[in-house]
Write an enzyme that holds these catalytic residues in place. Structure first.
Site, short mmCIF file in Angstrom:
data_model
loop_
_atom_site.label_atom_id
_atom_site.label_comp_id
_atom_site.label_asym_id
_atom_site.label_seq_id
_atom_site.Cartn_x
_atom_site.Cartn_y
_atom_site.Cartn_z
N HIS A 18 0.73 -1.22 0.01
CA HIS A 18 -0.02 0.12 -0.13
C HIS A 18 0.78 1.21 0.04
CE1 HIS A 18 -3.11 -2.79 2.17
NE2 HIS A 18 -3.57 -2.45 1.14
N SER A 130 -2.73 -7.90 2.23
CA SER A 130 -3.10 -8.16 3.71
C SER A 130 -3.50 -9.46 4.42
CB SER A 130 -4.20 -7.04 4.13
OG SER A 130 -3.90 -5.75 3.51
#
Ligand code: PNS
Length: 164
Positions: A18, A130
């Protein structure tokens, strides 16, 4: 006119993947709104408040153009309210592209003036997600170097809260 982009996601947890996409977006846009989806249907590892605290601590010192926000409902409506010019999404592989394309086209249909910009992730992050980070950590594997230090600390705290 200043150009504003929205980078939406779950960020449960924030990864170096990210952060790489946020850095790339900051080179292209004057303001990048990192927007956490509030999804009551999902059982996240971190609450929205915890995710905001982590994103704030990690992103604010590095990226002055970043603003944090949360949203519910349709992304295009949030983007309209924010007067955003673009949505940013990171793409690691053809599989991500296949997942993103219908959303790009649907969002375009709903809001034709809003462009989606797909940014290609750095090679070293091409396997980082994630969900994989959570799985490996929960099974005792190391995720050092793949997520910020603070994320590892918070995940360790969650683990010790659970076991006490
Ligand atoms: O990081 P994620 O979980 O892959 O992010 C997915 C996200 C938040 C971009 C997507 O689920 C989304 O846009 N949700 C908001 C609801 C919406 O607008 N759905 C229609 C998309 S065409």
């Amino acid at each position: 006119m200043a150009k504003r982009a929205i980078y939406p996601g779950t960020f449960d947890p924030l990864t170096n993947g990210h952060i790489d996409i946020i850095a790339r977006a900051c080179h292209l846009f004057d303001e990048v709104v990192v927007a956490i989806l509030v999804n009551p249907g999902k059982q996240p590892l971190f609450t929205v408040e915890e995710r905001i605290e982590i994103l704030h601590a990690v992103l604010t010192p590095q990226f002055p153009q970043v603003r944090l926000a949360t949203f519910q409902g349709l992304l295009v409506e949030f983007a309209r309210a924010q007067q955003a010019d673009a949505i940013i999404r990171g793409v690691r592989s053809v599989k991500d592209y296949d997942y993103e394309l219908p959303m790009v086209l649907m969002n375009r249909r709903l809001h034709p003036q809003l462009e989606t910009v797909l940014l290609v992730a750095a090679e070293e992050n091409s396997f980082v997600s994630s969900s994989l980070m959570k799985e490996v950590f929960s099974l005792g594997g190391s995720i050092d170097g793949l997520v910020p230090e603070l994320v590892i600390q918070r995940m360790q705290e969650k683990r010790s809260q659970k076991s006490s």
